[in-house]
Design an enzyme around this catalytic site. Structure first.
Site, PDB file in Angstrom:
ATOM      1  N   CYS A   2      38.565  37.597  52.467  1.00  0.00           N
ATOM      2  CA  CYS A   2      39.404  38.462  53.292  1.00  0.00           C
ATOM      3  C   CYS A   2      40.390  39.259  52.440  1.00  0.00           C
ATOM      4  O   CYS A   2      40.778  38.837  51.359  1.00  0.00           O
ATOM      5  CB  CYS A   2      40.214  37.610  54.261  1.00  0.00           C
ATOM      6  SG  CYS A   2      39.210  36.495  55.224  1.00  0.00           S
ATOM      7  N   ARG A  27      35.424  42.734  47.596  1.00  0.00           N
ATOM      8  CA  ARG A  27      35.665  41.291  47.697  1.00  0.00           C
ATOM      9  C   ARG A  27      34.721  40.625  48.683  1.00  0.00           C
ATOM     10  O   ARG A  27      34.613  39.400  48.711  1.00  0.00           O
ATOM     11  CB  ARG A  27      37.107  41.042  48.160  1.00  0.00           C
ATOM     12  CG  ARG A  27      38.154  41.468  47.148  1.00  0.00           C
ATOM     13  CD  ARG A  27      39.507  41.563  47.790  1.00  0.00           C
ATOM     14  NE  ARG A  27      39.963  40.279  48.287  1.00  0.00           N
ATOM     15  CZ  ARG A  27      40.868  39.524  47.674  1.00  0.00           C
ATOM     16  NH1 ARG A  27      41.401  39.921  46.562  1.00  0.00           N
ATOM     17  NH2 ARG A  27      41.238  38.380  48.182  1.00  0.00           N
ATOM     18  N   TRP A  73      36.294  37.912  56.151  1.00  0.00           N
ATOM     19  CA  TRP A  73      35.063  37.245  55.699  1.00  0.00           C
ATOM     20  C   TRP A  73      34.999  35.958  56.508  1.00  0.00           C
ATOM     21  O   TRP A  73      35.830  35.067  56.342  1.00  0.00           O
ATOM     22  CB  TRP A  73      35.172  36.959  54.207  1.00  0.00           C
ATOM     23  CG  TRP A  73      33.941  36.419  53.569  1.00  0.00           C
ATOM     24  CD1 TRP A  73      32.849  37.118  53.144  1.00  0.00           C
ATOM     25  CD2 TRP A  73      33.682  35.048  53.223  1.00  0.00           C
ATOM     26  NE1 TRP A  73      31.940  36.279  52.572  1.00  0.00           N
ATOM     27  CE2 TRP A  73      32.416  35.005  52.607  1.00  0.00           C
ATOM     28  CE3 TRP A  73      34.391  33.850  53.373  1.00  0.00           C
ATOM     29  CZ2 TRP A  73      31.833  33.823  52.144  1.00  0.00           C
ATOM     30  CZ3 TRP A  73      33.815  32.678  52.919  1.00  0.00           C
ATOM     31  CH2 TRP A  73      32.547  32.671  52.318  1.00  0.00           C
ATOM     32  N   ASN A  99      44.792  35.471  55.501  1.00  0.00           N
ATOM     33  CA  ASN A  99      43.733  34.976  54.607  1.00  0.00           C
ATOM     34  C   ASN A  99      43.968  33.483  54.415  1.00  0.00           C
ATOM     35  O   ASN A  99      45.118  33.060  54.294  1.00  0.00           O
ATOM     36  CB  ASN A  99      43.821  35.628  53.226  1.00  0.00           C
ATOM     37  CG  ASN A  99      43.486  37.105  53.257  1.00  0.00           C
ATOM     38  OD1 ASN A  99      43.081  37.624  54.290  1.00  0.00           O
ATOM     39  ND2 ASN A  99      43.677  37.777  52.140  1.00  0.00           N
ATOM     40  N   GLY A 100      42.900  32.713  54.319  1.00  0.00           N
ATOM     41  CA  GLY A 100      43.053  31.270  54.113  1.00  0.00           C
ATOM     42  C   GLY A 100      42.566  30.521  55.334  1.00  0.00           C
ATOM     43  O   GLY A 100      41.888  31.092  56.205  1.00  0.00           O
ATOM     44  N   GLU A 480      22.316  31.943  34.045  1.00  0.00           N
ATOM     45  CA  GLU A 480      23.039  33.144  34.478  1.00  0.00           C
ATOM     46  C   GLU A 480      22.056  34.199  34.999  1.00  0.00           C
ATOM     47  O   GLU A 480      22.312  34.856  36.017  1.00  0.00           O
ATOM     48  CB  GLU A 480      23.890  33.674  33.314  1.00  0.00           C
ATOM     49  CG  GLU A 480      24.627  34.975  33.556  1.00  0.00           C
ATOM     50  CD  GLU A 480      25.579  34.965  34.751  1.00  0.00           C
ATOM     51  OE1 GLU A 480      25.844  33.901  35.328  1.00  0.00           O
ATOM     52  OE2 GLU A 480      26.030  36.063  35.130  1.00  0.00           O
ATOM     53  N   LYS A 484      22.103  35.709  38.778  1.00  0.00           N
ATOM     54  CA  LYS A 484      22.209  37.156  39.039  1.00  0.00           C
ATOM     55  C   LYS A 484      21.118  37.602  39.987  1.00  0.00           C
ATOM     56  O   LYS A 484      21.352  38.341  40.929  1.00  0.00           O
ATOM     57  CB  LYS A 484      22.060  37.967  37.744  1.00  0.00           C
ATOM     58  CG  LYS A 484      23.181  38.249  36.833  1.00  0.00           C
ATOM     59  CD  LYS A 484      24.451  38.796  37.332  1.00  0.00           C
ATOM     60  CE  LYS A 484      25.252  37.802  38.130  1.00  0.00           C
ATOM     61  NZ  LYS A 484      26.361  37.163  37.508  1.00  0.00           N
ATOM     62  N   GLU A 487      21.604  36.152  43.659  1.00  0.00           N
ATOM     63  CA  GLU A 487      22.740  36.601  44.469  1.00  0.00           C
ATOM     64  C   GLU A 487      22.612  38.038  44.961  1.00  0.00           C
ATOM     65  O   GLU A 487      23.133  38.361  46.021  1.00  0.00           O
ATOM     66  CB  GLU A 487      24.101  36.325  43.827  1.00  0.00           C
ATOM     67  CG  GLU A 487      24.396  36.884  42.498  1.00  0.00           C
ATOM     68  CD  GLU A 487      25.805  36.510  42.004  1.00  0.00           C
ATOM     69  OE1 GLU A 487      26.066  36.785  40.836  1.00  0.00           O
ATOM     70  OE2 GLU A 487      26.639  35.984  42.757  1.00  0.00           O
ATOM     71  N   HIS A 503       8.976  18.439  33.379  1.00  0.00           N
ATOM     72  CA  HIS A 503       9.460  17.295  34.178  1.00  0.00           C
ATOM     73  C   HIS A 503       9.559  17.646  35.660  1.00  0.00           C
ATOM     74  O   HIS A 503      10.233  16.956  36.418  1.00  0.00           O
ATOM     75  CB  HIS A 503      10.814  16.832  33.644  1.00  0.00           C
ATOM     76  CG  HIS A 503      10.746  16.363  32.228  1.00  0.00           C
ATOM     77  ND1 HIS A 503      10.138  15.182  31.858  1.00  0.00           N
ATOM     78  CD2 HIS A 503      11.163  16.943  31.078  1.00  0.00           C
ATOM     79  CE1 HIS A 503      10.212  15.041  30.541  1.00  0.00           C
ATOM     80  NE2 HIS A 503      10.827  16.119  30.048  1.00  0.00           N
ATOM     81  N   LYS A 602      33.904  38.406  46.200  1.00  0.00           N
ATOM     82  CA  LYS A 602      34.254  38.559  44.784  1.00  0.00           C
ATOM     83  C   LYS A 602      35.227  37.479  44.346  1.00  0.00           C
ATOM     84  O   LYS A 602      35.176  36.998  43.227  1.00  0.00           O
ATOM     85  CB  LYS A 602      34.862  39.948  44.575  1.00  0.00           C
ATOM     86  CG  LYS A 602      35.181  40.269  43.127  1.00  0.00           C
ATOM     87  CD  LYS A 602      33.913  40.379  42.306  1.00  0.00           C
ATOM     88  CE  LYS A 602      34.169  40.567  40.831  1.00  0.00           C
ATOM     89  NZ  LYS A 602      32.970  40.229  40.040  1.00  0.00           N
TER      90      LYS A 602
HETATM   91  O1  M6R Z   1      36.602  34.731  39.663  1.00  0.00           O
HETATM   92  P1  M6R Z   1      35.844  33.550  39.154  1.00  0.00           P
HETATM   93  O2  M6R Z   1      35.312  33.779  37.769  1.00  0.00           O
HETATM   94  O3  M6R Z   1      36.626  32.286  39.225  1.00  0.00           O
HETATM   95  O4  M6R Z   1      34.605  33.412  40.124  1.00  0.00           O
HETATM   96  C1  M6R Z   1      33.729  32.332  40.023  1.00  0.00           C
HETATM   97  C2  M6R Z   1      32.478  32.583  40.837  1.00  0.00           C
HETATM   98  O5  M6R Z   1      32.784  32.689  42.193  1.00  0.00           O
HETATM   99  C3  M6R Z   1      31.752  33.844  40.379  1.00  0.00           C
HETATM  100  O6  M6R Z   1      31.448  33.818  39.019  1.00  0.00           O
HETATM  101  C4  M6R Z   1      30.444  34.033  41.179  1.00  0.00           C
HETATM  102  O7  M6R Z   1      29.524  33.042  40.829  1.00  0.00           O
HETATM  103  C5  M6R Z   1      29.887  35.437  40.949  1.00  0.00           C
HETATM  104  N1  M6R Z   1      29.439  35.995  42.180  1.00  0.00           N
HETATM  105  C6  M6R Z   1      28.777  35.462  39.976  1.00  0.00           C
HETATM  106  O8  M6R Z   1      28.171  36.697  39.845  1.00  0.00           O
END
Ligand code: M6R
Length: 607
Positions: A2, A27, A73, A99-100, A480, A484, A487, A503, A602
């Site tokens: 949010c 975000r 959100w 927010n929260g 990683e 990517k 997501e 395994h 984000k």
């Molecule tokens: O802001 P942060 O680095 O703490 O965020 C951690 C994760 O939420 C963030 O890296 C998330 O996995 C991304 N969407 C990855 O692309």
């Protein structure tokens, strides 16, 4: 997650509020809304994109000099107009954005309902508007301070009351809020990006702060009404830096920025002649650096992958035991922190709630906590004992790219700093720095292959699964790469240490299964060749990332992407680039929103 924007001052606020919301779009959100004070409190809300809110407000009377706005959100209740913020009490005298999460909202709601309050949404937040209306006696800040004693949970909160039309009261506990200072106009936001076009003078609220904004000024107190003073900061980011700069998407812009951002991360911190590093932000003497006995690194998501690479680097070169923990696990188990343990906390946003709470837990258990963050002034940056900014600049795409390579760069610098105070020779330190300085140019060479990677993406855009394999330093890169892809394209992808394939995951290999193998020429090259043969024998499709000029794996592969040679420890900075591009192209070919993938935020400021 949010987002909040608020303004009170001497100019019409509606457009500024909506523009502010647009800057928070990255975000992640699913509905939005705005409330403006003009004679009463006028509220408009819409499900979906902010353009929907613009449609709803077109032609409506939104004139007014004080207002608050929100992107939601969904946590409690589906994304729809009723659940969107702002929320108000029954008479629409009080309006809030939040927010929260209010953890005791059910109990509060039951109590308020018994005294006649009617609730219309599924949200936890609505209860705040009713509580304020229940306790209001003519002074909004007094009421907010009073009701916050009844609330359990987390909040970044902004409130207006129809009887005090020029006032916004804000409160923070566990959810960031920044106040912007202007000329006869003051601003509130959950993220500085929202107000950067209006002012660069800001103060960050701390947990427990209550701020009162009017056109004439800003007062901050504790929730017990003790006056507080908060430092004023100058923001050095430009609006240009948070715009697309000619690229179709933020993600692509951020991928292509990496030669620069990596250089920004090491600029002024490398000492080429001394083969050493200068990381003043750590505020640690040589003796203190030598005395580190154990390192714990806490992070989530992509930052966790950078942390894992940090473990491989520091253990190999500095010989210090390192443990990498998911922040969300660390905070709820009983971790052992011995004397001499230093805890590094990695977070791009500096606001990830699990990481923040894990950091607090590490400190409670006696560790020195050092933050590696990107966002200047973020909560983790401010609460850590000391730390290093990664200097990647604003990262807007939800999928982290340039922040990852900057985090890795800083971990490389840290490795050399620690290792040079132990066994690493001057010559070795000098060699690493020389090679590091060549990395940006080598990344440019990989970026030139974007069209070739697009062609590979066309072949695999419709697959259901993907496997990513790597060994040693390339294992975190495999993780990683898989993250990517999943997501932003929603293709199921898994990263594995290559040798683990037999395994379990090998059962999945068939002619429809693409396997991306990172096989640069390091100590594990011969071994990974064997893993590629295992895939080939089962007719899996192989996409390989190899060092320039490599022959054997290339011949077994269906597609080959070459990357320049470098030191093994630096290769991850190169190997990750084609994986970022492959995910980007596949997601785009599938018609997905690469910058704002579904369900993701984000900055994850809830548990
Ligand atoms: O802001 P942060 O680095 O703490 O965020 C951690 C994760 O939420 C963030 O890296 C998330 O996995 C991304 N969407 C990855 O692309």
């Amino acid at each position: 997650m949010c987002g909040i924007v608020g303004i009170t001052g001497n100019k019409p606020v509606a457009d500024i509020l909506i523009n502010g919301l647009k800057r928070l779009e990255y975000r992640g959100y699913d509905s939005s809304g705005i409330a403006v004070s003009n004679g009463g409190l006028n509220i408009f809300k819409a499900k979906g994109k902010i353009s929907e809110l613009e449609n709803v407000t077109r032609g409506e009377n939104l004139e007014g000099l004080t207002g608050i706005a929100h992107t939601r959100w969904a946590t409690h209740g589906p994304p729809n107009v009723i659940n969107a913020h702002p929320h108000c009490d029954g008479n629409c005298d009080v309006v809030i954005v939040h927010n929260g999460i209010i953890e005791n909202f059910t109990a509060l709601k039951t109590r308020l309902a018994a005294s006649g309050h009617e609730f219309i949404s599924d949200t936890d937040s609505e209860v705040l508007a009713h509580l304020i209306s229940e306790y209001y006696e003519g002074c909004l800040e007094d009421t907010v301070r009073k009701i916050l004693h009844l609330v359990e949970g987390t909040y970044g909160l902004a409130v207006m009351h129809a009887d005090e039309p020029e006032k916004i009261v804000a409160a923070r506990l566990g959810s960031p809020l920044v106040v912007g200072l202007g000329e006869e106009c003051n601003y509130l936001a959950s993220d500085v990006a929202a107000i950067l076009g209006e002012t660069k003078r800001v103060l960050y609220l701390k947990d427990g702060d209550v701020a009162v904004l009017t056109p004439d000024g800003v007062d901050v107190t504790s929730i017990d009404n003790v006056p507080l003073s908060r430092e004023i900061n100058e923001i050095n980011w430009d609006l240009d830096q948070i715009q697309k700069g000619g690229y179709p998407h933020f993600m692509l812009k951020e991928i292509f920025e990496q030669p620069k951002t990596i250089r920004d991360s090491f600029r002024g911190r490398i000492l080429p002649e001394l083969g050493d590093m200068k990381l003043d932000g750590l505020e640690m003497s040589d003796t203190e650096l030598r005395e580190i006995k154990r390192i714990v690194i806490l992070a989530c998501g992509t930052s966790w992958h950078a942390a894992l690479l940090g473990e491989y680097l520091i253990e190999e070169h500095a010989g210090i035991p390192v443990e990498v923990e998911y922040a969300s696990e660390f905070r709820y188990r009983s971790p052992v922190i011995e004397p001499g343990t230093v805890c590094f906390v990695i977070s791009q946003s500096g606001e990830t709630l699990d990481t923040l709470e894990a950091m607090r837990e590490a400190r409670r258990r006696g560790a020195k906590v050092l933050g590696l963050t990107n966002v200047v002034g973020s909560t983790i940056a401010r609460e850590s004992d000391a730390g290093i900014y990664i200097h990647a600049g604003p990262e807007i795409g939800v999928a982290s790219t340039k922040a990852f390579t900057s985090q890795v760069t800083i971990l490389l610098l840290l490795t050399v700093l620690l290792a040079r105070r132990r066994n690493m020779s001057l010559v070795r330190g000098q060699r690493i720095i020389k090679e590091l300085e060549l990395i940006p140019e080598k990344i440019n060479k990989i970026l030139e292959q974007s069209d070739k990677i697009l062609e590979i993406a066309k072949v695999y855009k419709d697959v259901a699964n993907f496997l990513y394999l790597g060994r040693g330093y390339n294992f975190p890169i495999a993780l990683e790469g898989a993250l990517k892809l999943k997501e932003i394209s929603y293709i199921h992808a898994e990263g594995y240490p290559a040798a683990e394939m037999k395994h379990g995951p090998i059962a999945l290999i068939d002619p429809d299964m693409p396997v991306l193998v990172i096989s640069t020429s390091d100590g594990s090259y011969q071994k990974i060749k064997g893993n590629v043969q295992e895939v080939k024998a089962r007719e899996g499709k192989i996409i390989s990332i190899v060092s320039e000029g490599e022959k054997e794996i290339s011949e077994m592969s269906d597609h080959v992407i070459e990357i320049p040679e470098s030191l093994n420890m630096l290769t991850p900075l190169l190997a990750v680039i084609p994986l970022q591009l492959l995910s980007y192209h596949i997601a785009l070919l599938r018609g997905e929103n690469v910058d704002q993938p579904r369900n993701l935020a984000k900055s994850v400021t809830v548990e």
